[in-house]
Design a protein around this motif. Sequence first.
Motif, short mmCIF file in Angstrom:
data_model
loop_
_atom_site.label_atom_id
_atom_site.label_comp_id
_atom_site.label_asym_id
_atom_site.label_seq_id
_atom_site.Cartn_x
_atom_site.Cartn_y
_atom_site.Cartn_z
N LYS A 170 1.13 -1.08 0.45
CA LYS A 170 -0.35 -0.30 -0.16
C LYS A 170 0.59 1.34 0.38
CE LYS A 170 -4.21 1.53 1.93
NZ LYS A 170 -4.88 1.00 3.45
N TYR A 171 1.68 1.20 0.47
CA TYR A 171 2.74 2.30 1.18
C TYR A 171 3.72 2.37 0.87
CZ TYR A 171 -0.92 4.35 4.14
OH TYR A 171 -2.23 4.76 4.62
N TYR A 172 4.78 2.91 -0.58
CA TYR A 172 6.49 2.57 -0.92
C TYR A 172 6.54 3.65 -1.12
CZ TYR A 172 10.31 -0.87 -0.40
OH TYR A 172 11.87 -1.24 -0.02
N PRO A 173 8.28 3.73 -0.84
CA PRO A 173 8.78 5.11 -0.82
C PRO A 173 9.00 5.23 -2.43
CG PRO A 173 9.33 4.92 1.11
CD PRO A 173 8.83 3.69 0.42
N ASP A 174 8.90 6.36 -3.48
CA ASP A 174 9.43 6.62 -4.91
C ASP A 174 11.02 5.86 -5.28
OD1 ASP A 174 7.38 6.90 -6.42
OD2 ASP A 174 7.17 8.67 -6.12
N ASP A 175 11.67 7.40 -5.03
CA ASP A 175 13.49 6.52 -4.47
C ASP A 175 13.68 6.56 -3.73
OD1 ASP A 175 12.55 9.32 -4.40
OD2 ASP A 175 13.84 10.22 -6.48
N ALA A 179 15.50 3.89 3.75
CA ALA A 179 15.69 4.43 5.39
C ALA A 179 13.59 4.54 5.19
CB ALA A 179 16.06 5.52 4.88
N GLU A 180 13.35 5.17 4.57
CA GLU A 180 11.56 5.59 4.48
C GLU A 180 11.14 4.62 4.79
OE1 GLU A 180 9.79 8.47 1.95
OE2 GLU A 180 8.28 8.28 2.60
N ALA A 181 11.29 3.49 3.80
CA ALA A 181 10.13 2.58 4.36
C ALA A 181 10.54 1.82 6.28
CB ALA A 181 10.65 1.27 4.14
N LEU A 182 11.96 2.45 7.06
CA LEU A 182 11.35 1.71 7.75
C LEU A 182 10.43 2.90 9.27
CD1 LEU A 182 15.56 1.31 8.43
CD2 LEU A 182 13.62 -0.47 8.52
N VAL A 183 10.65 4.08 8.46
CA VAL A 183 9.46 5.17 9.36
C VAL A 183 8.08 4.67 8.83
CG1 VAL A 183 8.85 7.19 9.46
CG2 VAL A 183 11.11 6.84 9.43
N ILE A 184 7.61 4.57 8.02
CA ILE A 184 6.39 3.76 7.65
C ILE A 184 6.30 2.34 8.72
CG2 ILE A 184 5.21 2.10 5.73
CD1 ILE A 184 6.86 4.56 3.72
N VAL A 185 6.93 1.15 8.59
CA VAL A 185 6.44 0.57 9.05
C VAL A 185 6.67 0.61 10.89
CG1 VAL A 185 8.32 -2.17 10.50
CG2 VAL A 185 8.07 -1.42 7.68
N HIS A 186 6.79 1.38 11.45
CA HIS A 186 6.76 2.31 12.52
C HIS A 186 6.00 2.68 12.35
CE1 HIS A 186 8.44 4.39 16.38
NE2 HIS A 186 7.95 5.24 15.67
N LYS A 187 5.60 3.52 12.44
CA LYS A 187 4.66 4.57 11.67
C LYS A 187 2.54 3.35 12.13
CE LYS A 187 3.35 8.10 11.83
NZ LYS A 187 3.18 9.66 12.60
N SER A 188 3.03 2.73 11.18
CA SER A 188 2.02 1.20 10.79
C SER A 188 2.22 0.69 12.07
CB SER A 188 2.21 0.35 9.87
OG SER A 188 2.41 1.52 8.39
N GLY A 189 2.96 1.08 13.15
CA GLY A 189 2.59 0.45 14.20
C GLY A 189 3.16 -1.36 14.16
N LEU A 190 4.22 -1.53 13.23
CA LEU A 190 4.70 -2.26 13.43
C LEU A 190 6.22 -2.86 13.88
CD1 LEU A 190 3.37 -3.65 10.05
CD2 LEU A 190 2.71 -4.30 12.40
#
Lengths: 240, 125
Positions: A170-175, A179-190
């Motif tokens: 659902k959410y994955y950064p472009d380029d 590093a940003e994916a880790l923030v998304i993981v964290h913000k998603s409660g994982l």
Amino acid sequence: MEPRVLIIIPAYNEEDSIGNVLQSIRDHCPEYDVVVIDDGSADATAQIVGRFENVALVRLPYNLGIGASVQTGYKYAMQEGYDIAVQCDADGQHPVDRIPSLVARVTAGDADLIIGSRYVAESAYKPSLGRRVGKSILSRLVDAVVGGGITDTTSGFRAANRKVIATFAKYYPDDYPEAEALVIVHKSGLKAAETAVEMNPRQGGRTSIRLLHAVYYMIKVALAIFIDVFRKFTKHVETR
Amino acid sequence: MGEAPQFGIELSHRVALLTASLALLCLVLELVRRGYLKERYALLWLATSGVGLLLGCFPGLIVFISPILQVQYLTVLFILSFVFLLSIVLVFTVVISRLTERHRQLTQEVALLANRLKRLEKKSE
């Protein structure tokens, strides 16, 4: 029941190394399925992948960039109902013989995402000074947001469970997405954790982070992470 | 600068403003009519020409605004056109970003479907 594992390999003009990577996956972990996402390669990448039986090939009609091609892999994993997805580079830098140990930690429930990290004590990997400085600033930034003691935030060698697969589909950064994916993981409660691995030198092709792009890289990722802190990510609910 | 300006604004400036605004209005309407420009993206252009016409018809507004901004009345027109151009460009970058996101999802979907089709064809052979 054994979890179904998919290895996702994003490839853009990797004809020099993709064959070796696929072969060593066959040698070390033949029980895992493999999907190669060909990100609009102009060389023989797709033909080489086609020689391997049972390796799925998803060809993007034109180059979308690393983030979008990795995400295509996670979407594939989602649609095909895999329990664990492992992200692995096509250039031969990632030690495929360590994939089972990443998978084992995910299966054991140590974390939702396990990162194969270059910087933990036992590794002999020595990157250039510029890259070290850039990555250490980024790592600190991610650490400040995530607070999980992850040392190698830019490693693209990762194993993800079903919740992370759904989130990344659902959410994955472009380029420069790692590093940003880790923030998304964290913000998603994982939760993410890391495990030390020995990285190999590149077998072919060129690194996707060139010196000229370093500044853009830093600013873009820092901005993206800063904004992510204030974004809302809907948490994945397992419906199966 | 010949005679004393009418309503505090040079006649030639007023004529130029009205002509330009009217030309823009006609151009935008014609583009929409021919289907080259979507209505939703035409709105900002229409607002631009609308404000131009309004100021051309009631130049007292410009004379009223300029002391507030502490600039000459001609500068008011430049500031206004700059603000409009800025908003139009900002809206367009938002539109481009949305299109980029959609085309990325569409491309991924096409690639995944092509893969699925190939597998199904292989299965049915």
